[in-house]
Design a protein around this motif. Structure first.
Motif, PDB file in Angstrom:
ATOM      1  N   LYS A  61       0.793  -1.194  -0.108  1.00  0.00           N
ATOM      2  CA  LYS A  61      -0.096   0.146   0.037  1.00  0.00           C
ATOM      3  C   LYS A  61       0.856   1.227  -0.036  1.00  0.00           C
ATOM      4  O   LYS A  61       0.332   2.200  -0.429  1.00  0.00           O
ATOM      5  N   PHE A  62       2.190   1.165   0.626  1.00  0.00           N
ATOM      6  CA  PHE A  62       2.906   2.274   0.638  1.00  0.00           C
ATOM      7  C   PHE A  62       3.800   2.600  -0.633  1.00  0.00           C
ATOM      8  O   PHE A  62       4.000   3.666  -1.093  1.00  0.00           O
ATOM      9  N   MET A  63       4.226   1.340  -1.083  1.00  0.00           N
ATOM     10  CA  MET A  63       5.351   1.428  -2.210  1.00  0.00           C
ATOM     11  C   MET A  63       4.626   1.606  -3.475  1.00  0.00           C
ATOM     12  O   MET A  63       4.889   2.595  -4.338  1.00  0.00           O
ATOM     13  N   MET A  64       3.686   0.861  -3.981  1.00  0.00           N
ATOM     14  CA  MET A  64       3.116   0.940  -5.297  1.00  0.00           C
ATOM     15  C   MET A  64       2.425   2.151  -5.774  1.00  0.00           C
ATOM     16  O   MET A  64       2.642   2.635  -6.844  1.00  0.00           O
ATOM     17  N   PRO A  65       1.593   2.900  -4.750  1.00  0.00           N
ATOM     18  CA  PRO A  65       1.037   4.347  -5.199  1.00  0.00           C
ATOM     19  C   PRO A  65       2.139   5.139  -5.638  1.00  0.00           C
ATOM     20  O   PRO A  65       1.953   5.874  -6.589  1.00  0.00           O
ATOM     21  N   ILE A  66       3.186   5.251  -4.741  1.00  0.00           N
ATOM     22  CA  ILE A  66       4.329   5.988  -5.249  1.00  0.00           C
ATOM     23  C   ILE A  66       5.026   5.890  -6.629  1.00  0.00           C
ATOM     24  O   ILE A  66       5.098   6.770  -7.420  1.00  0.00           O
ATOM     25  N   LEU A  67       5.221   4.503  -6.557  1.00  0.00           N
ATOM     26  CA  LEU A  67       5.838   4.231  -8.064  1.00  0.00           C
ATOM     27  C   LEU A  67       4.856   4.619  -9.330  1.00  0.00           C
ATOM     28  O   LEU A  67       5.259   4.988 -10.122  1.00  0.00           O
ATOM     29  N   ILE A  68       3.587   4.439  -9.092  1.00  0.00           N
ATOM     30  CA  ILE A  68       2.676   4.724 -10.126  1.00  0.00           C
ATOM     31  C   ILE A  68       2.607   6.489 -10.424  1.00  0.00           C
ATOM     32  O   ILE A  68       2.686   6.670 -11.517  1.00  0.00           O
ATOM     33  N   VAL A  69       2.396   7.022  -9.326  1.00  0.00           N
ATOM     34  CA  VAL A  69       2.534   8.650  -9.747  1.00  0.00           C
ATOM     35  C   VAL A  69       3.709   9.119 -10.248  1.00  0.00           C
ATOM     36  O   VAL A  69       3.876   9.803 -11.301  1.00  0.00           O
ATOM     37  N   LEU A  70       4.929   8.437  -9.822  1.00  0.00           N
ATOM     38  CA  LEU A  70       6.169   8.746 -10.483  1.00  0.00           C
ATOM     39  C   LEU A  70       6.198   8.558 -11.888  1.00  0.00           C
ATOM     40  O   LEU A  70       6.744   9.133 -12.768  1.00  0.00           O
ATOM     41  N   SER A  71       5.659   7.190 -12.130  1.00  0.00           N
ATOM     42  CA  SER A  71       5.725   6.827 -13.593  1.00  0.00           C
ATOM     43  C   SER A  71       5.066   7.610 -14.316  1.00  0.00           C
ATOM     44  O   SER A  71       5.178   7.865 -15.700  1.00  0.00           O
ATOM     45  N   ILE A  72       3.773   8.018 -14.025  1.00  0.00           N
ATOM     46  CA  ILE A  72       2.903   9.115 -14.799  1.00  0.00           C
ATOM     47  C   ILE A  72       3.714  10.294 -14.991  1.00  0.00           C
ATOM     48  O   ILE A  72       3.697  10.803 -16.212  1.00  0.00           O
ATOM     49  N   ILE A  73       4.241  10.783 -14.004  1.00  0.00           N
ATOM     50  CA  ILE A  73       5.209  12.016 -14.328  1.00  0.00           C
ATOM     51  C   ILE A  73       6.083  11.730 -15.516  1.00  0.00           C
ATOM     52  O   ILE A  73       6.322  12.458 -16.346  1.00  0.00           O
ATOM     53  N   ILE A  74       6.859  10.630 -15.138  1.00  0.00           N
ATOM     54  CA  ILE A  74       7.751  10.183 -16.324  1.00  0.00           C
ATOM     55  C   ILE A  74       7.225  10.001 -17.614  1.00  0.00           C
ATOM     56  O   ILE A  74       7.991  10.397 -18.596  1.00  0.00           O
ATOM     57  N   THR A  75       6.022   9.543 -17.827  1.00  0.00           N
ATOM     58  CA  THR A  75       5.534   9.382 -18.951  1.00  0.00           C
ATOM     59  C   THR A  75       5.015  10.760 -19.696  1.00  0.00           C
ATOM     60  O   THR A  75       5.288  10.516 -20.719  1.00  0.00           O
ATOM     61  N   ILE A  76       4.392  11.199 -19.030  1.00  0.00           N
ATOM     62  CA  ILE A  76       4.283  12.711 -19.610  1.00  0.00           C
ATOM     63  C   ILE A  76       5.459  13.552 -20.223  1.00  0.00           C
ATOM     64  O   ILE A  76       5.392  13.977 -21.124  1.00  0.00           O
ATOM     65  N   TYR A  77       6.408  13.143 -19.478  1.00  0.00           N
ATOM     66  CA  TYR A  77       7.772  14.037 -19.567  1.00  0.00           C
ATOM     67  C   TYR A  77       8.331  13.240 -20.976  1.00  0.00           C
ATOM     68  O   TYR A  77       8.742  14.050 -21.683  1.00  0.00           O
ATOM     69  N   SER A  78       8.598  11.993 -20.840  1.00  0.00           N
ATOM     70  CA  SER A  78       8.865  11.414 -22.040  1.00  0.00           C
ATOM     71  C   SER A  78       8.030  11.604 -23.355  1.00  0.00           C
ATOM     72  O   SER A  78       8.769  11.719 -24.332  1.00  0.00           O
ATOM     73  N   VAL A  79       6.852  11.629 -23.399  1.00  0.00           N
ATOM     74  CA  VAL A  79       6.032  11.680 -24.525  1.00  0.00           C
ATOM     75  C   VAL A  79       5.972  13.048 -25.001  1.00  0.00           C
ATOM     76  O   VAL A  79       5.653  13.355 -26.245  1.00  0.00           O
ATOM     77  N   THR A  80       6.413  13.998 -24.379  1.00  0.00           N
ATOM     78  CA  THR A  80       6.495  15.588 -24.756  1.00  0.00           C
ATOM     79  C   THR A  80       7.787  16.126 -25.225  1.00  0.00           C
ATOM     80  O   THR A  80       8.047  16.992 -25.549  1.00  0.00           O
ATOM     81  N   ARG A  81       9.032  14.863 -25.232  1.00  0.00           N
ATOM     82  CA  ARG A  81      10.312  15.395 -25.605  1.00  0.00           C
ATOM     83  C   ARG A  81      10.226  15.241 -27.020  1.00  0.00           C
ATOM     84  O   ARG A  81       9.597  14.794 -27.932  1.00  0.00           O
ATOM     85  N   PRO A  82      11.034  16.449 -27.695  1.00  0.00           N
ATOM     86  CA  PRO A  82      11.045  16.253 -29.329  1.00  0.00           C
ATOM     87  C   PRO A  82      11.430  14.997 -29.976  1.00  0.00           C
ATOM     88  O   PRO A  82      12.601  14.284 -29.209  1.00  0.00           O
ATOM     89  N   GLY A  83      10.998  14.685 -30.950  1.00  0.00           N
ATOM     90  CA  GLY A  83      11.147  13.153 -31.563  1.00  0.00           C
ATOM     91  C   GLY A  83      10.522  11.932 -30.865  1.00  0.00           C
ATOM     92  O   GLY A  83      10.549  11.125 -31.346  1.00  0.00           O
ATOM     93  N   ALA A  84       9.787  12.328 -29.806  1.00  0.00           N
ATOM     94  CA  ALA A  84       9.185  11.075 -28.933  1.00  0.00           C
ATOM     95  C   ALA A  84       7.961  10.714 -29.846  1.00  0.00           C
ATOM     96  O   ALA A  84       7.248   9.654 -29.602  1.00  0.00           O
ATOM     97  N   LEU A  85       7.316  11.612 -30.668  1.00  0.00           N
ATOM     98  CA  LEU A  85       6.081  11.024 -31.275  1.00  0.00           C
ATOM     99  C   LEU A  85       6.130   9.912 -32.065  1.00  0.00           C
ATOM    100  O   LEU A  85       5.307   9.076 -32.406  1.00  0.00           O
ATOM    101  N   ALA A  86       7.428  10.022 -32.690  1.00  0.00           N
ATOM    102  CA  ALA A  86       7.784   8.715 -33.477  1.00  0.00           C
ATOM    103  C   ALA A  86       7.633   7.320 -32.554  1.00  0.00           C
ATOM    104  O   ALA A  86       7.434   6.303 -33.039  1.00  0.00           O
ATOM    105  N   GLY A  87       8.404   7.528 -31.462  1.00  0.00           N
ATOM    106  CA  GLY A  87       8.308   6.364 -30.518  1.00  0.00           C
ATOM    107  C   GLY A  87       6.788   6.077 -30.234  1.00  0.00           C
ATOM    108  O   GLY A  87       6.421   4.851 -29.957  1.00  0.00           O
ATOM    109  N   VAL A  88       5.948   7.053 -30.035  1.00  0.00           N
ATOM    110  CA  VAL A  88       4.371   6.667 -29.742  1.00  0.00           C
ATOM    111  C   VAL A  88       3.718   6.103 -30.868  1.00  0.00           C
ATOM    112  O   VAL A  88       3.167   5.017 -30.554  1.00  0.00           O
ATOM    113  N   LYS A  89       4.094   6.495 -31.991  1.00  0.00           N
ATOM    114  CA  LYS A  89       3.838   5.730 -33.163  1.00  0.00           C
ATOM    115  C   LYS A  89       4.186   4.293 -33.169  1.00  0.00           C
ATOM    116  O   LYS A  89       3.266   3.475 -33.489  1.00  0.00           O
ATOM    117  N   TYR A  90       5.300   4.197 -33.020  1.00  0.00           N
ATOM    118  CA  TYR A  90       6.022   2.856 -33.206  1.00  0.00           C
ATOM    119  C   TYR A  90       4.981   1.910 -32.259  1.00  0.00           C
ATOM    120  O   TYR A  90       5.067   0.581 -32.291  1.00  0.00           O
TER     121      TYR A  90
END
Length: 232
Positions: A34-63
């Motif tokens: 209960k302590f570990m997993m919610p924190i991991l999910i929240v951080l993963s969401i933040i990293i995902t948003i940052y990842s897909v908004t990088r220049p050139g990342a759209l090609a990776g989303v399509k792939y």
């Protein structure tokens, strides 16, 4: 290949797992998860948003999201392997934790929740890593074959471009360690529960005996790329 440093880390990891198992389902496993997993999910969401908004990342989303029917059946086979691992099918874990469910809980509803969250997190993991590969490798899709280095090389490059990269990196890999720990706990609990049911042992005895087995077999693996690599 780190030799005895890998063994030391393995022993520490094993004792943490056994300590949580020893504490029991509610006081150990449930509380830690209960302590570990919610924190991991929240951080993963933040990293995902940052990842897909990088220049050139759209090609990776399509792939990632657009099907490639040339490799359709191999993709299905790979997905089935991932599904068996991710959902812990045929490992005894579903039976073990299912036996701890309260009578008033619906198995069907719980199964649906597992399916939804497992699929959602898998998609989020893909969006977290694959667009980052395209963004930080100059769009080279061959970089996707890098295996484990995707997490340990590509993701750190993304952290480096972020603010507070050291703090975010330490936090992320600590939480990755937590995710590995929950898997270790689930697998160990399944074995401990089996020992209890089959031999009539208490949790304390089952945990100690299984811990000894884990340390012996795990040490062979931990030292297998180091001091034992040349042993024939």
């Amino acid at each position: 290949t780190g030799g005895f440093s890998a063994e030391i880390c393995f022993i520490i990891f094993t004792f943490i797992t056994l300590a949580i198992i020893y504490a029991g389902v509610r006081n150990g496993i449930e509380r830690v998860s209960k302590f570990m997993m919610p924190i991991l999910i929240v951080l993963s969401i933040i990293i995902t948003i940052y990842s897909v908004t990088r220049p050139g990342a759209l090609a990776g989303v399509k792939y990632f999201l657009i099907p490639n029917f040339e490799n359709f059946w191999m993709t299905v086979v790979a997905a089935m392997g991932q599904m068996f691992y991710s959902l812990s099918i045929a490992m005894g874990i579903l039976i073990t934790f299912g036996s701890y469910m309260k009578k008033d809980l619906s198995i069907e509803d719980s199964t649906k929740n597992v399916e939804i969250f497992d699929t959602a997190i898998a998609i989020m993991a893909g969006l977290m890593i694959i667009p980052a590969v395209f963004a930080f490798s100059g769009g080279d899709p061959d970089a996707l074959n890098a295996g484990p280095s995707l997490m340990f090389i590509t993701i750190p490059k993304m952290f480096e471009s972020m603010g507070l990269s050291t703090v975010v990196g330490i936090l992320f890999f600590t939480l990755v360690l937590f995710a590995a720990l929950t898997s270790s706990i689930a697998l160990t609990e399944s074995a401990v529960s089996t020992f209890q049911d089959e031999f009539g042992w208490g949790r304390k005895k089952a945990t100690f005996i299984l811990g000894g087995i884990m340390l012996v077999l795990g040490s062979l693996s931990a030292l297998g790329y180091g001091p034992l690599a040349c042993v024939k």
